[in-house]
Design an enzyme around this catalytic site. Structure first.
Site, PDB file in Angstrom:
ATOM      1  N   SER A   1      -9.354  27.779 -20.730  1.00  0.00           N
ATOM      2  CA  SER A   1      -9.283  26.723 -19.727  1.00  0.00           C
ATOM      3  C   SER A   1     -10.460  26.827 -18.763  1.00  0.00           C
ATOM      4  O   SER A   1     -11.224  27.794 -18.796  1.00  0.00           O
ATOM      5  CB  SER A   1      -7.966  26.810 -18.940  1.00  0.00           C
ATOM      6  OG  SER A   1      -7.997  27.903 -18.033  1.00  0.00           O
TER       7      SER A   1
ATOM      8  N   SER B   1     -10.350  27.149 -15.425  1.00  0.00           N
ATOM      9  CA  SER B   1      -9.955  27.616 -14.099  1.00  0.00           C
ATOM     10  C   SER B   1     -10.938  28.599 -13.476  1.00  0.00           C
ATOM     11  O   SER B   1     -10.912  28.817 -12.268  1.00  0.00           O
ATOM     12  CB  SER B   1      -8.562  28.259 -14.156  1.00  0.00           C
ATOM     13  OG  SER B   1      -8.599  29.467 -14.891  1.00  0.00           O
TER      14      SER B   1
ATOM     15  N   LYS C   1      -8.149  35.780 -13.853  1.00  0.00           N
ATOM     16  CA  LYS C   1      -8.454  35.234 -12.526  1.00  0.00           C
ATOM     17  C   LYS C   1      -9.249  36.277 -11.745  1.00  0.00           C
ATOM     18  O   LYS C   1      -9.441  37.408 -12.175  1.00  0.00           O
ATOM     19  CB  LYS C   1      -7.171  34.906 -11.751  1.00  0.00           C
ATOM     20  CG  LYS C   1      -6.177  33.995 -12.463  1.00  0.00           C
ATOM     21  CD  LYS C   1      -6.653  32.564 -12.554  1.00  0.00           C
ATOM     22  CE  LYS C   1      -5.611  31.700 -13.258  1.00  0.00           C
ATOM     23  NZ  LYS C   1      -6.092  30.309 -13.462  1.00  0.00           N
TER      24      LYS C   1
ATOM     25  N   SER D   1      -6.795  25.422 -10.814  1.00  0.00           N
ATOM     26  CA  SER D   1      -6.353  26.760 -11.206  1.00  0.00           C
ATOM     27  C   SER D   1      -4.918  26.999 -10.753  1.00  0.00           C
ATOM     28  O   SER D   1      -4.605  26.884  -9.564  1.00  0.00           O
ATOM     29  CB  SER D   1      -7.273  27.820 -10.584  1.00  0.00           C
ATOM     30  OG  SER D   1      -6.794  29.122 -10.846  1.00  0.00           O
TER      31      SER D   1
END
Length: 263
Positions: free
Chosen positions: A41, A43, A103, A211
């Site tokens: 993704s 994010s 992250k 996100s």
């Protein structure tokens, strides 16, 4: 004929043994040292792009049951534990749905974390943010999932230039990284005050308005606070990258991202 049959049986047995030991070695390597991870993704743009392939350093923080495939390590807590540093890009197991997320670590145990008007506040003080131009990409489907990018200059037609404002954020320990902005005044820009519990961490994506991270409660599909036991490893370097929907689309490979350090 019997000897030929015996040779064939012996050859098959040797092949099976070779495959077995190859799988054992690969499993040990994946468990103790490095785990492959694809970026699915956007994010973490523009630090990590959809289609980046990296190895996660599993030695960085020690080992928990999530270090083994299918969370089968037979122990609780962590062994050979080392504390992560603020600013690390970390792969961890989602506390609820069991997926692996990647992250950036921004909040340590005991920290207060809040977003105000798009600025990150740690322990009551704003972090340093400096404008850094724009991030541009083509508005088209990305990766095997076929996601379209979100654009600050929306609407953008197929094949057009999708832009996002880029800034450089510097955390209190001096770690700097790019962050992107898509829209102003969104929930992600203004949050409640969070206090990170002991033994937990607070994570955010660099693509701040796209996100699902610790700003969102687990009950709402977010990450919430992540227990230390859920940390899998640190992302250190992109090994390979492809912008296409298939690895076989050689013309979509990104050679400039091969062996790129994750910062």
């Amino acid at each position: 004929m019997a000897k030929t049959g015996e040779k064939q049986a012996g050859g098959i047995a040797e092949t099976i043994k070779t495959i077995f030991w190859a799988l054992v070695i690969a499993g040990v390597f994946r468990t103790l040292f490095f785990q492959p991870f694809w970026i699915p993704s956007g994010s973490m743009k523009d630090t990590l792009l959809i289609g980046d392939f990296l190895f996660v350093n599993k030695m960085a923080y020690g080992y928990s049951r999530y270090s083994c495939p299918f969370a089968l390590c037979p122990f609780e807590g962590r062994i050979l534990e080392s504390d992560p540093e603020r600013g690390d890009v970390v792969v961890f197991r989602h506390p609820v749905n069991g997926s692996d997320f990647i992250k950036r670590l921004v909040g340590l145990p005991g920290d207060t974390v809040q977003m105000k008007q798009g600025v990150l506040y740690l322990n009551g003080a704003p972090v340093q943010v400096a404008p850094a131009g724009q991030f541009e990409e083509v508005y088209r489907q990305q990766g095997p999932m076929g996601y379209y990018p979100q654009c600050e200059n929306a609407p953008v037609g197929e094949g057009g230039t999708c832009t996002k404002s880029r800034s450089v954020e510097t955390l209190p320990n001096g770690a700097s990284h790019s962050i992107l902005n898509i829209r102003d005044g969104f929930f992600s820009d203004n949050t409640p005050l969070f206090t990170v519990p002991e033994g937990h961490y607070f994570f955010m994506g660099d693509n701040r308005d796209n996100s699902q991270d610790s700003r969102y409660a687990q009950a709402n599909g977010g990450v919430g606070f992540v227990p230390a036991a859920n940390l899998i490893g640190r992302a250190d370097r992109v090994m390979f990258s492809s912008a296409g929907r298939s690895l076989f689309f050689v013309w979509t490979w990104r050679p400039d991202r091969f062996y790129k350090k994750v910062e």
